[in-house]
Enzyme design. Structure first.
Site, PDB file in Angstrom:
ATOM      1  N   ARG A  49       0.821  -1.214   0.000  1.00 34.00           N
ATOM      2  CA  ARG A  49       0.000   0.000   0.000  1.00 34.00           C
ATOM      3  C   ARG A  49       0.854   1.263   0.000  1.00 34.00           C
ATOM      4  NH1 ARG A  49      -5.231  -1.676   3.766  1.00 34.00           N
ATOM      5  NH2 ARG A  49      -5.764  -3.524   2.542  1.00 34.00           N
ATOM      6  N   ASP A 159     -16.735   7.970   7.742  1.00 35.50           N
ATOM      7  CA  ASP A 159     -15.561   7.119   7.586  1.00 35.50           C
ATOM      8  C   ASP A 159     -14.331   8.029   7.595  1.00 35.50           C
ATOM      9  OD1 ASP A 159     -15.258   3.979   6.613  1.00 35.50           O
ATOM     10  OD2 ASP A 159     -13.515   5.197   6.096  1.00 35.50           O
TER      11      ASP A 159
END
Length: 288
Positions: A49, A159
């Site tokens: 990532r 979120d």
């Protein structure tokens, strides 16, 4: 160094080596910024990532990226880092028993209690991810509400990941996600045609029920409640005990007496809470 200048760098094969020191630095930074604990066994996932951020910024290595994060110029990159390491795995009507409980037990009771000019119902989906969970909540809620207009009904979906929230607001998903749904719940999503045969969109009726906002659970919450229902599913698994306990206390403060808290199937309270009682599989009710 700025993001705009690095984006113009000549593309090249980056060194994605993640040293123990850099792993420790990233883990500490992510914990401080988001409360997320990155375990040592997640090193390979973390390296992959981070490599995407290295490429996006036109840098030469993960080490260079870590060095950049230590500079004042990296302030705008911190949210991108959090987006990169956040895991977003969800699906429509995941852990179906929660939605059945909401539909059959909770909403009918709330609507009976709140009918009238001042009726108000609030639901908070605190880890909205790409939107499947809040749209599932909206779908069963609309089914119970029907055409009633005597209740002020709203869903807040939050979120920490800004990229995933954009996808959630767009409400466009591959059609095969809906094809796999049980026949009794698929119609509740009221799908609309979308450009291309492979995609479908959640109906405007359901989209209007939800307000999407970015929110970091370990920072100050710009909301006051009270909420009748809070979903916080498959989130506590990323926090340590202290962080979970702190967030839980804040949830309870915002949860109306008699309100409900839903956790993920593999989660439990960090410790017994005097104001919550377990009434079903990872379903908690706040005591009156």
């Amino acid at each position: 160094m700025s993001r705009s200048s690095t984006a113009l760098a000549t593309p090249q094969l980056a060194d994605v080596t993640l040293t123990r020191d850099d792993m420790g630095f990233i883990a500490k930074l992510v914990y401080e910024q988001a409360g997320i604990v990155i375990r040592e066994h997640k090193e390979a996932m973390t390296r992959g990532r981070l490599a995407r951020r290295v490429k996006a910024l036109g840098l030469n290595s993960v080490a260079e990226y870590c060095a950049f994060l230590k500079t004042p110029q990296a302030a705008d990159e911190i949210p991108e880092l959090i987006n990169a390491v956040t895991t977003n795995h969800t699906s429509f009507f995941r852990e179906r028993h929660h939605f059945d409980h909401l539909r059959k037990e909770v909403l009918p009771r709330l609507l009976q209690e709140r009918s009238g000019r001042r009726g108000r119902v609030r639901i908070w989906c605190s880890a909205a991810s790409s939107g499947e969970e809040p749209y599932s909540i909206a779908a069963v809620s609309r089914d119970v509400l029907g055409s009633r207009s005597d209740v002020d009904f709203k869903i807040l979906a939050t979120d920490i990941d800004t990229d995933i929230l954009m996808k959630a607001e767009a409400a466009v998903y591959p059609s095969d996600q809906f094809d796999r749904l049980p026949a009794d719940v698929k119609p509740l999503l009221k799908l609309e045609p979308h450009s291309g045969r492979s995609d479908a969109r959640i109906s405007e009726d359901l989209r209007r029920m939800i307000a999407f906002k970015r929110l970091n659970l370990i920072e100050k919450w710009p909301i006051s409640g009270p909420f009748d229902v809070i979903f916080c599913r498959n989130v506590f698994i990323y926090f340590d005990t202290q962080t979970k306990a702190s967030i839980l206390d804040r949830f309870v403060t915002l949860l109306a007496p008699g309100g409900f808290l839903y956790l993920g199937h593999s989660e439990s309270l960090p410790q017994p809470h005097p104001q919550l009682r377990l009434i079903g599989r990872t379903i908690y009710e706040r005591l009156p």
